[in-house]
Design an enzyme around this catalytic site. Structure first.
Site, PDB file in Angstrom:
ATOM      1  N   HIS A 124      33.310  -6.503  -4.838  1.00 60.71           N
ATOM      2  CA  HIS A 124      33.491  -6.304  -6.283  1.00 60.71           C
ATOM      3  C   HIS A 124      33.671  -7.631  -7.026  1.00 60.71           C
ATOM      4  O   HIS A 124      33.490  -7.692  -8.239  1.00 60.71           O
ATOM      5  CB  HIS A 124      34.667  -5.361  -6.561  1.00 60.71           C
ATOM      6  CG  HIS A 124      36.034  -5.953  -6.380  1.00 60.71           C
ATOM      7  ND1 HIS A 124      36.793  -5.750  -5.250  1.00 60.71           N
ATOM      8  CD2 HIS A 124      36.776  -6.747  -7.187  1.00 60.71           C
ATOM      9  CE1 HIS A 124      37.949  -6.383  -5.375  1.00 60.71           C
ATOM     10  NE2 HIS A 124      37.959  -6.998  -6.533  1.00 60.71           N
ATOM     11  N   ASP A 154      33.668  -2.992   0.598  1.00 64.15           N
ATOM     12  CA  ASP A 154      34.041  -3.972  -0.420  1.00 64.15           C
ATOM     13  C   ASP A 154      34.107  -5.386   0.153  1.00 64.15           C
ATOM     14  O   ASP A 154      35.018  -6.158  -0.155  1.00 64.15           O
ATOM     15  CB  ASP A 154      35.390  -3.610  -1.063  1.00 64.15           C
ATOM     16  CG  ASP A 154      35.649  -4.396  -2.352  1.00 64.15           C
ATOM     17  OD1 ASP A 154      34.663  -4.840  -2.975  1.00 64.15           O
ATOM     18  OD2 ASP A 154      36.825  -4.579  -2.706  1.00 64.15           O
ATOM     19  N   SER A 230      41.774 -11.220  -5.209  1.00 61.81           N
ATOM     20  CA  SER A 230      40.793 -10.462  -4.447  1.00 61.81           C
ATOM     21  C   SER A 230      39.870 -11.381  -3.662  1.00 61.81           C
ATOM     22  O   SER A 230      39.280 -12.310  -4.220  1.00 61.81           O
ATOM     23  CB  SER A 230      39.948  -9.585  -5.381  1.00 61.81           C
ATOM     24  OG  SER A 230      40.723  -8.566  -5.953  1.00 61.81           O
TER      25      SER A 230
END
Length: 374
Positions: A124, A154, A230
């Site tokens: 993402h 992901d 992230s």
């Protein structure tokens, strides 16, 4: 005349006495001045000597204190930051607008795992990017190309053109225990906070979370993880990467999640080898029937087939819409995740037995697993 002579003699005597007193006072003054100078010299000499003798002592004390400060032992978090920090990078996701302008869509973090420039991050973080840039720990910015990305897990792998880069070591997340020290390194809230280090403990292991239709097997930690973290590293106190920071529950403090590195390793390998993740595929579209629905419609618990993909193993096995898979590879389907859990243990080309329910009867079939690349 005698009187006058006596008066004269008395006057002379008086003058002589007065002159003697002046001389005595002058001598006394000189004595006091020399005495004071002598005392001052003694005192001054004492302080000069004191300064010369005590100055080295003071310097020694300062040196000792400085030595104490510089010799403070490093704790485990300090060591992790020094070892892993240089291998954690910033990632910028740029997109091209309809006017042709290139603008920054978002930022994240990544981990260098190969010294020739391979980096793992979250899918993402680079999703929809027309350009991807990587900022190294020293501030140098380089363009990156996407080697492969996997929506389901992901995860994504990038490549920059650089050599002899610092590399993070992957650990074994199966050995992680609740209560272990956890250190998160990344770029929370953007590049201006690059290389931020937060620490906490492992709060839970083997968590399963479903977000946007994706099911993750994650490690939970109370180490602060924020947007921008992230793709960054979650480390143990040995300086090994045990997870890739991915999720945070915005409504709760102290609840961050990282994809366990043991789950990520085969995905990374597949992305580097093929550019995609090869997964076994039955070839069906389905919905899960739980006990409540099963009792209401008088059907068994399992996976209700809504559609069959042409040319798939399911079509070749004769499976059709309306069938319910109740057992797959010897495992009864009692939960939504049961079918996918069994599939993960197989590879493309395997032939798997299945039991289906059709019009009140049970039928056993063999399904050859195909390949799903998305």
């Amino acid at each position: 005349m005698d009187y006058n002579n006596g008066s004269w003699q008395s006057g002379v005597k008086f003058v002589e006495e007065k002159r003697s007193k002046k001389i005595l006072r002058f001598l006394a003054l000189i004595f006091i001045v020399f005495f004071s100078a002598g005392i001052g010299g003694i005192i001054g000499g004492y302080y000069v000597k004191k300064n010369y003798t005590e100055a080295p002592l003071l310097n020694n004390q300062l040196n000792t204190k400085q030595e104490i400060v510089t010799n403070i032992p490093k704790n485990s978090i300090t060591k992790v930051a020094e070892v892993v920090g240089p291998a954690v990078v910033g990632i910028t996701n740029n997109v091209t607008t309809f006017t042709g302008r290139t603008v920054k869509q978002g930022t994240g973090s990544g981990i260098i795992f190969d010294k020739s420039g391979y980096i793992v991050t979250n899918q993402h973080v680079i999703d929809g990017a027309s350009e991807v840039y990587v900022t190294l720990a020293g501030g140098k910015k380089l363009p990156a190309r996407v080697i492969g990305a996997d929506y389901r897990t992901d995860l994504a792998v990038l490549k920059i053109e650089a050599q002899n880069l610092p590399v993070a070591k992957f650990g074994d997340s199966s050995k992680v225990r609740v209560g272990d020290i956890a250190v998160a390194i990344g770029n929370p809230l953007g590049e201006e906070f690059s290389g931020s280090v937060t620490a906490g403990v492992i709060s839970a292991v083997n968590r399963k979370m479903t977000v946007d239709g994706r099911t993750y097997k994650v490690i939970q930690t109370d180490a602060s993880i924020n947007p921008g973290n992230s793709g960054g590293a979650l480390c143990n106190e040995a300086g090994e990467v045990i997870g890739i920071n991915s999720l945070k529950i915005s409504s709760a403090e102290g609840m961050g999640f990282a994809i366990s590195i043991n789950e990520a390793k085969p995905i990374i390998e597949s992305l580097m080898k093929n550019g995609y993740v090869s997964r076994p595929f039955i070839g069906i579209y389905y919905e899960f029937i739980d006990e409540e629905i099963a009792d209401e419609y008088n059907v068994p618990v399992g996976v209700n087939i809504r559609g069959v993909e042409r040319g798939s193993g399911a079509e070749e096995a004769g499976i059709r819409p309306g069938d319910i898979i109740v057992n797959f590879d010897g495992v009864d389907i009692k939960r939504m995740e049961d079918l996918s859990d069994v599939l993960e243990k197989h590879k493309v080309g395997d032939i798997v037995s299945a039991r289906i329910w059709r019009d009140g009867k049970y039928i056993d079939v063999k399904i050859k697993l195909g390949e799903k690349t998305k």
